[in-house]
Design a protein around this motif. Sequence first.
Motif, PDB file in Angstrom:
ATOM      1  N   ARG A   1       0.837  -1.213  -0.078  1.00 49.56           N
ATOM      2  CA  ARG A   1      -0.016   0.049   0.206  1.00 49.56           C
ATOM      3  C   ARG A   1       1.160   1.120  -0.138  1.00 49.56           C
ATOM      4  O   ARG A   1       1.644   1.444   1.061  1.00 49.56           O
ATOM      5  N   GLY A   2       0.923   1.935  -1.200  1.00 50.47           N
ATOM      6  CA  GLY A   2       1.979   2.939  -1.255  1.00 50.47           C
ATOM      7  C   GLY A   2       3.163   2.229  -1.518  1.00 50.47           C
ATOM      8  O   GLY A   2       3.460   1.342  -2.006  1.00 50.47           O
ATOM      9  N   THR A   3       4.258   3.302  -0.987  1.00 52.92           N
ATOM     10  CA  THR A   3       5.731   2.815  -0.973  1.00 52.92           C
ATOM     11  C   THR A   3       6.301   2.494   0.142  1.00 52.92           C
ATOM     12  O   THR A   3       7.590   1.891   0.099  1.00 52.92           O
ATOM     13  N   ASP A   4       5.817   2.354   1.126  1.00 54.11           N
ATOM     14  CA  ASP A   4       6.130   2.259   2.422  1.00 54.11           C
ATOM     15  C   ASP A   4       5.545   0.993   3.433  1.00 54.11           C
ATOM     16  O   ASP A   4       5.841   0.815   4.475  1.00 54.11           O
ATOM     17  N   GLU A   5       4.443   0.542   2.997  1.00 59.40           N
ATOM     18  CA  GLU A   5       3.452  -0.484   3.740  1.00 59.40           C
ATOM     19  C   GLU A   5       3.400  -1.714   3.032  1.00 59.40           C
ATOM     20  O   GLU A   5       3.237  -1.746   1.789  1.00 59.40           O
ATOM     21  N   ILE A   6       3.475  -2.830   3.610  1.00 57.66           N
ATOM     22  CA  ILE A   6       3.301  -4.120   3.232  1.00 57.66           C
ATOM     23  C   ILE A   6       2.425  -4.892   4.078  1.00 57.66           C
ATOM     24  O   ILE A   6       2.208  -4.595   5.240  1.00 57.66           O
ATOM     25  N   LEU A   7       1.565  -5.748   3.445  1.00 55.19           N
ATOM     26  CA  LEU A   7       0.476  -6.648   3.948  1.00 55.19           C
ATOM     27  C   LEU A   7       1.090  -7.794   4.938  1.00 55.19           C
ATOM     28  O   LEU A   7       1.606  -8.731   4.143  1.00 55.19           O
ATOM     29  N   LEU A   8       0.947  -7.890   6.254  1.00 55.92           N
ATOM     30  CA  LEU A   8       1.376  -8.856   7.034  1.00 55.92           C
ATOM     31  C   LEU A   8       0.234  -9.669   7.626  1.00 55.92           C
ATOM     32  O   LEU A   8      -0.844  -8.786   8.149  1.00 55.92           O
ATOM     33  N   VAL A   9       0.401 -10.773   7.975  1.00 56.53           N
ATOM     34  CA  VAL A   9      -0.892 -11.655   8.720  1.00 56.53           C
ATOM     35  C   VAL A   9       0.000 -12.389   9.950  1.00 56.53           C
ATOM     36  O   VAL A   9       1.156 -12.595   9.878  1.00 56.53           O
TER      37      VAL A   9
ATOM     38  N   ASN B   1      10.724   1.193  -5.695  1.00 59.56           N
ATOM     39  CA  ASN B   1      11.343   1.072  -7.077  1.00 59.56           C
ATOM     40  C   ASN B   1      10.938  -0.122  -7.697  1.00 59.56           C
ATOM     41  O   ASN B   1      11.514  -1.024  -7.926  1.00 59.56           O
ATOM     42  N   PRO B   2       9.762  -0.005  -8.602  1.00 59.93           N
ATOM     43  CA  PRO B   2       9.157  -1.369  -9.028  1.00 59.93           C
ATOM     44  C   PRO B   2       9.874  -1.828 -10.504  1.00 59.93           C
ATOM     45  O   PRO B   2       9.532  -2.966 -10.622  1.00 59.93           O
ATOM     46  N   ASN B   3      10.823  -1.093 -10.805  1.00 60.25           N
ATOM     47  CA  ASN B   3      11.655  -1.620 -12.022  1.00 60.25           C
ATOM     48  C   ASN B   3      12.913  -2.325 -11.340  1.00 60.25           C
ATOM     49  O   ASN B   3      13.722  -2.697 -12.501  1.00 60.25           O
ATOM     50  N   LEU B   4      13.087  -2.622 -10.288  1.00 63.09           N
ATOM     51  CA  LEU B   4      14.067  -3.403  -9.744  1.00 63.09           C
ATOM     52  C   LEU B   4      14.022  -4.761 -10.414  1.00 63.09           C
ATOM     53  O   LEU B   4      12.955  -5.177 -10.580  1.00 63.09           O
ATOM     54  N   PRO B   5      15.116  -5.359 -10.625  1.00 63.44           N
ATOM     55  CA  PRO B   5      15.147  -6.757 -11.320  1.00 63.44           C
ATOM     56  C   PRO B   5      14.914  -7.663 -10.361  1.00 63.44           C
ATOM     57  O   PRO B   5      14.881  -7.573  -9.090  1.00 63.44           O
ATOM     58  N   THR B   6      14.317  -8.946 -10.745  1.00 62.99           N
ATOM     59  CA  THR B   6      13.933  -9.952 -10.032  1.00 62.99           C
ATOM     60  C   THR B   6      15.144 -10.563  -8.971  1.00 62.99           C
ATOM     61  O   THR B   6      16.383 -10.764  -9.722  1.00 62.99           O
ATOM     62  N   LEU B   7      15.227 -10.875  -8.081  1.00 59.88           N
ATOM     63  CA  LEU B   7      16.149 -11.559  -7.079  1.00 59.88           C
ATOM     64  C   LEU B   7      16.353 -12.893  -7.206  1.00 59.88           C
ATOM     65  O   LEU B   7      15.106 -13.440  -7.284  1.00 59.88           O
ATOM     66  N   CYS B   8      17.439 -13.385  -7.194  1.00 64.50           N
ATOM     67  CA  CYS B   8      17.557 -15.031  -7.312  1.00 64.50           C
ATOM     68  C   CYS B   8      18.909 -15.175  -6.582  1.00 64.50           C
ATOM     69  O   CYS B   8      19.918 -14.738  -6.917  1.00 64.50           O
TER      70      CYS B   8
END
Length: 211
Positions: free
Chosen positions: A78-86, A203-210
């Motif tokens: 949600r936005g650039t600084d929030e993530i959904l956790l359970v 930064n949505p354009n970051l490459p996939t991490l592996c």
Amino acid sequence: MTPTDWLTVAQRLQALAQAGLAYAPNAFDTERYQEVHALSLQLMASLADEPVAKLNALFANEAGYPTPKVDVRAVLFRGTDEILLVQEKIDENRWSLPGGWADVGYTPFEVAVKEAWEETGLETQAVRLLALFDKKQHPHPPQPWYVYKVFVLCEIVGGNLLAETPETSGGRWVHRTELRHLPLSTDRVTLSQLEQMLDFAQNPNLPTLCD
């Protein structure tokens, strides 16, 4: 060697024993692989502080050539600084990303969407793969299984965030600055992984991490 190194050795021994039992050409080799399997479980039990009988039951149905298990996590921002956790009921209500073991017959994206629905009540659409991690490369607690972790970015398309589900006791949006103060279900997700995921929100354009 560190305990993590020894756990890797034990997992490798178990995998070799399982493959050997699947393809052993004679009874003599079968007996040897059974002994290697038993020794690997004794080593795992010591490292993970679990009874051998419990680990033996976990591996009882494993047959054929062994491959890593796959854990899929749904990542919602949600936005650039929030993530959904359970909060995971099975882990004393510690916090995690929605997710679980990959199911046979489902694609990784379908697993992420299904897990998000089951653990949050939200309907989502999988967008992209953010990361594919080897669990042993990250600070998770010891575990018998050799695991790959898949992090999938999802977007909300419907539903409502539920106060409780059969698997979770709650869920909410968590700001980046709160993460260090939450009791995390570190078997499922680590602080460093959550911070890496939030980098994608900024930064949505970051490459996939592996790994």
